[in-house]
Design an enzyme around this catalytic site. Sequence first.
Site, PDB file in Angstrom:
ATOM      1  N   CYS A 253      40.046  17.766  28.038  1.00 53.53           N
ATOM      2  CA  CYS A 253      38.924  16.871  28.229  1.00 53.53           C
ATOM      3  C   CYS A 253      37.747  17.621  28.808  1.00 53.53           C
ATOM      4  O   CYS A 253      37.382  17.428  29.972  1.00 53.53           O
ATOM      5  CB  CYS A 253      39.333  15.726  29.137  1.00 53.53           C
ATOM      6  SG  CYS A 253      40.500  14.689  28.290  1.00 53.53           S
ATOM      7  N   GLU A 254      37.198  18.486  28.020  1.00 56.42           N
ATOM      8  CA  GLU A 254      36.088  19.301  28.493  1.00 56.42           C
ATOM      9  C   GLU A 254      35.445  19.953  27.271  1.00 56.42           C
ATOM     10  O   GLU A 254      36.148  20.547  26.446  1.00 56.42           O
ATOM     11  CB  GLU A 254      36.653  20.373  29.435  1.00 56.42           C
ATOM     12  CG  GLU A 254      35.604  21.206  30.059  1.00 56.42           C
ATOM     13  CD  GLU A 254      35.968  21.697  31.455  1.00 56.42           C
ATOM     14  OE1 GLU A 254      36.749  21.028  32.168  1.00 56.42           O
ATOM     15  OE2 GLU A 254      35.460  22.755  31.809  1.00 56.42           O
TER      16      GLU A 254
ATOM     17  N   TYR B 110      34.590  34.064  30.524  1.00 56.07           N
ATOM     18  CA  TYR B 110      33.855  35.330  30.335  1.00 56.07           C
ATOM     19  C   TYR B 110      33.034  35.358  29.054  1.00 56.07           C
ATOM     20  O   TYR B 110      32.534  36.411  28.680  1.00 56.07           O
ATOM     21  CB  TYR B 110      34.821  36.521  30.256  1.00 56.07           C
ATOM     22  CG  TYR B 110      35.891  36.562  31.312  1.00 56.07           C
ATOM     23  CD1 TYR B 110      35.560  36.681  32.663  1.00 56.07           C
ATOM     24  CD2 TYR B 110      37.232  36.535  30.964  1.00 56.07           C
ATOM     25  CE1 TYR B 110      36.558  36.736  33.621  1.00 56.07           C
ATOM     26  CE2 TYR B 110      38.235  36.600  31.920  1.00 56.07           C
ATOM     27  CZ  TYR B 110      37.885  36.694  33.248  1.00 56.07           C
ATOM     28  OH  TYR B 110      38.873  36.766  34.191  1.00 56.07           O
TER      29      TYR B 110
ATOM     30  N   ARG C 210      39.793  32.625  28.832  1.00 59.13           N
ATOM     31  CA  ARG C 210      38.880  33.772  28.805  1.00 59.13           C
ATOM     32  C   ARG C 210      37.566  33.461  28.077  1.00 59.13           C
ATOM     33  O   ARG C 210      36.518  33.970  28.435  1.00 59.13           O
ATOM     34  CB  ARG C 210      39.556  35.001  28.204  1.00 59.13           C
ATOM     35  CG  ARG C 210      40.774  35.459  29.023  1.00 59.13           C
ATOM     36  CD  ARG C 210      41.245  36.843  28.618  1.00 59.13           C
ATOM     37  NE  ARG C 210      40.282  37.846  28.996  1.00 59.13           N
ATOM     38  CZ  ARG C 210      39.415  38.398  28.185  1.00 59.13           C
ATOM     39  NH1 ARG C 210      39.418  38.076  26.914  1.00 59.13           N
ATOM     40  NH2 ARG C 210      38.547  39.282  28.615  1.00 59.13           N
TER      41      ARG C 210
ATOM     42  N   GLY D 128      41.360  49.330  33.129  1.00 59.01           N
ATOM     43  CA  GLY D 128      40.068  48.862  32.646  1.00 59.01           C
ATOM     44  C   GLY D 128      39.690  49.247  31.228  1.00 59.01           C
ATOM     45  O   GLY D 128      38.613  48.884  30.760  1.00 59.01           O
TER      46      GLY D 128
ATOM     47  N   GLU E 251      46.136  52.805  35.626  1.00 53.85           N
ATOM     48  CA  GLU E 251      46.751  51.480  35.685  1.00 53.85           C
ATOM     49  C   GLU E 251      46.323  50.589  34.520  1.00 53.85           C
ATOM     50  O   GLU E 251      45.673  49.554  34.723  1.00 53.85           O
ATOM     51  CB  GLU E 251      46.362  50.802  37.007  1.00 53.85           C
ATOM     52  CG  GLU E 251      46.843  51.555  38.215  1.00 53.85           C
ATOM     53  CD  GLU E 251      46.259  51.037  39.517  1.00 53.85           C
ATOM     54  OE1 GLU E 251      46.860  51.295  40.572  1.00 53.85           O
ATOM     55  OE2 GLU E 251      45.193  50.375  39.477  1.00 53.85           O
ATOM     56  N   PRO E 252      46.657  50.957  33.301  1.00 56.62           N
ATOM     57  CA  PRO E 252      46.257  50.108  32.175  1.00 56.62           C
ATOM     58  C   PRO E 252      47.076  48.824  32.120  1.00 56.62           C
ATOM     59  O   PRO E 252      48.299  48.861  32.281  1.00 56.62           O
ATOM     60  CB  PRO E 252      46.572  50.980  30.952  1.00 56.62           C
ATOM     61  CG  PRO E 252      47.700  51.857  31.411  1.00 56.62           C
ATOM     62  CD  PRO E 252      47.473  52.103  32.879  1.00 56.62           C
ATOM     63  N   GLY E 253      46.411  47.719  31.938  1.00 61.74           N
ATOM     64  CA  GLY E 253      47.111  46.449  31.748  1.00 61.74           C
ATOM     65  C   GLY E 253      46.812  45.959  30.345  1.00 61.74           C
ATOM     66  O   GLY E 253      47.636  45.987  29.441  1.00 61.74           O
TER      67      GLY E 253
HETATM   68  N1  LLP Z   1      44.126  48.157  38.456  1.00 63.74           N
HETATM   69  C1  LLP Z   1      43.477  47.310  39.272  1.00 63.74           C
HETATM   70  C2  LLP Z   1      43.331  47.646  40.681  1.00 63.74           C
HETATM   71  C3  LLP Z   1      42.937  46.126  38.767  1.00 63.74           C
HETATM   72  O1  LLP Z   1      42.289  45.299  39.561  1.00 63.74           O
HETATM   73  C4  LLP Z   1      43.091  45.823  37.387  1.00 63.74           C
HETATM   74  C5  LLP Z   1      42.562  44.594  36.825  1.00 63.74           C
HETATM   75  C6  LLP Z   1      43.801  46.721  36.583  1.00 63.74           C
HETATM   76  C7  LLP Z   1      44.291  47.889  37.149  1.00 63.74           C
HETATM   77  C8  LLP Z   1      44.050  46.480  35.128  1.00 63.74           C
HETATM   78  O2  LLP Z   1      42.883  46.366  34.390  1.00 63.74           O
HETATM   79  P1  LLP Z   1      42.981  46.319  32.779  1.00 63.74           P
HETATM   80  O3  LLP Z   1      43.478  47.663  32.306  1.00 63.74           O
HETATM   81  O4  LLP Z   1      43.930  45.248  32.418  1.00 63.74           O
HETATM   82  O5  LLP Z   1      41.597  46.027  32.337  1.00 63.74           O
HETATM   83  N2  LLP Z   1      41.067  38.399  34.031  1.00 63.74           N
HETATM   84  C9  LLP Z   1      40.139  39.377  33.492  1.00 63.74           C
HETATM   85  C10 LLP Z   1      40.528  40.786  33.888  1.00 63.74           C
HETATM   86  C11 LLP Z   1      40.678  40.969  35.383  1.00 63.74           C
HETATM   87  C12 LLP Z   1      41.119  42.345  35.717  1.00 63.74           C
HETATM   88  C13 LLP Z   1      41.549  42.417  37.125  1.00 63.74           C
HETATM   89  N3  LLP Z   1      41.980  43.695  37.527  1.00 63.74           N
HETATM   90  C14 LLP Z   1      40.080  39.228  31.978  1.00 63.74           C
HETATM   91  O6  LLP Z   1      40.712  38.348  31.443  1.00 63.74           O
HETATM   92  O7  LLP Z   1      39.359  39.976  31.324  1.00 63.74           O
END
Ligand code: LLP
Length: 463
Positions: A391-392, A364, A360, A278, A320-322
Amino acid sequence: MSRSAHPAGPRHADVLPEGHYAAPPVDLNALDPKVWAQTVDRDADGVVTVGGVDVNALAAQVGTPAYVLDEEDFRARARAWRTAFGHDADVFYAGKAFLSRAVVRWLDEEGLNLDVCSGGELATALSAGLAADRIAFHGNNKTPAEIRRAVEAGVGRIVLDSFQEIVRVAHLARELGRRQRVQIRVTVGVEAHTHEFIATAHEDQKFGIPLADGQAAEAVRRALQLDSLELIGIHSHIGSQIFDMSGFEVAAHRVVGLLKDVRDEHGVELPEIDLGGGLGIAYTSGDDPREPHEIAKALTEIVTRECESAKLRTPRISVEPGRAIVGPTTFTLYEVGTVKALEGLRTYVSVDGGMSDNIRTALYDAEYSVALASRTSDAEPMLVRVVGKHCESGDIVVKDAFLPADLAPGDLIAVPATGAYCRSMASNYNHALRPPVVAVRDGEARVIVRRESEEDLLRLDVG
Ligand code: LLP
């Protein structure tokens, strides 16, 4: 088309329509390192380069639109997270942000683990050869087939999300003669300061089991009774694109509170705590994200302090960084197709992609930056809205930004910080072909996910 055929539209702050832009930047050609991947620069001719390859060459090689990923930057960010948390913690990259087999191999090489949230992500990880015990399996409604596959493969942990799932996983593990390591995901009741759709720790939503009213304690009670489950810890993920650490502080406090209750009731000290992902990144120059070492220090201090006051052994922490790893590594390269100036309003710049490669902005209200990439320009700033070809009318890539007033069809523009949740949320709306992901490193560009073809589309259409 001559430049004068598409006059620049409004240019100065005092005549700008409403929007959420800052004043025009002083230098439109500058690339703020906050929002661009590490190796991005301009060459002597002013062309944007990444990993030593210029965007004109990239466009010639793979076409546009394309996601261009700086591999060195990805590895450096993954390593920074790994190093910051050290050997007493685990970093699980959240594959939902963007996953491919090349990414899995980089993670493996850099010593990170992986969080998957679907059978498809699990299959990708396993097919790239990642050891199953380095995989965490998430999701609020994993199917029995997905659970079976995960247990059979021997994933390191399944994160349980509901009372039904506790029983479901226990049953399948017993059937397979396994003892499955699990965590329980709890909702701690924190209102994260982010968009409603990506906040996940308040109680009124689909994820996790609420800590409030003793539900999480009851889930622990049930999991501890089932022989085919080994409960290793508690999981909390409060949301996404968060800058303020106070939400994590409250979450850690409440999760440690549960660990203490578990110790008092069962005499068991659960060995792990997962604080989820997050952490926010910079999409525009106005965003100020924290560095991994600051985050690691803050989270470790919070958990240690909370455990000391609860007289608990400090559990092993995982995160859990994504987005924070992959988001900044990538820009989307588009070709400008049309430039339409609306007198007194703004100029609409249409590119050859749109909401199918970046949903996004529409979903959002996300903010992005943009730069002219195929050349520099000394022209005045013009206020633009970068839109796609769908088309939007909500098909917006960058809502408010400034580009040089001499922008013309055929120019390449680049939108930075599109590494997370753009390719992974891409669609075929209007039968668009999803763009490739090109990894660039040391002067070489390598397609790691190829562009979809009409054949790919038609292969699914079996009617
Ligand atoms: N761990 C869990 C359990 C999660 O549900 C998520 C993201 C992450 C880790 C990774 O979060 P991050 O570090 O990437 O923020 N589609 C949305 C974001 C949805 C996130 C879902 N869960 C966007 O484009 O902002």
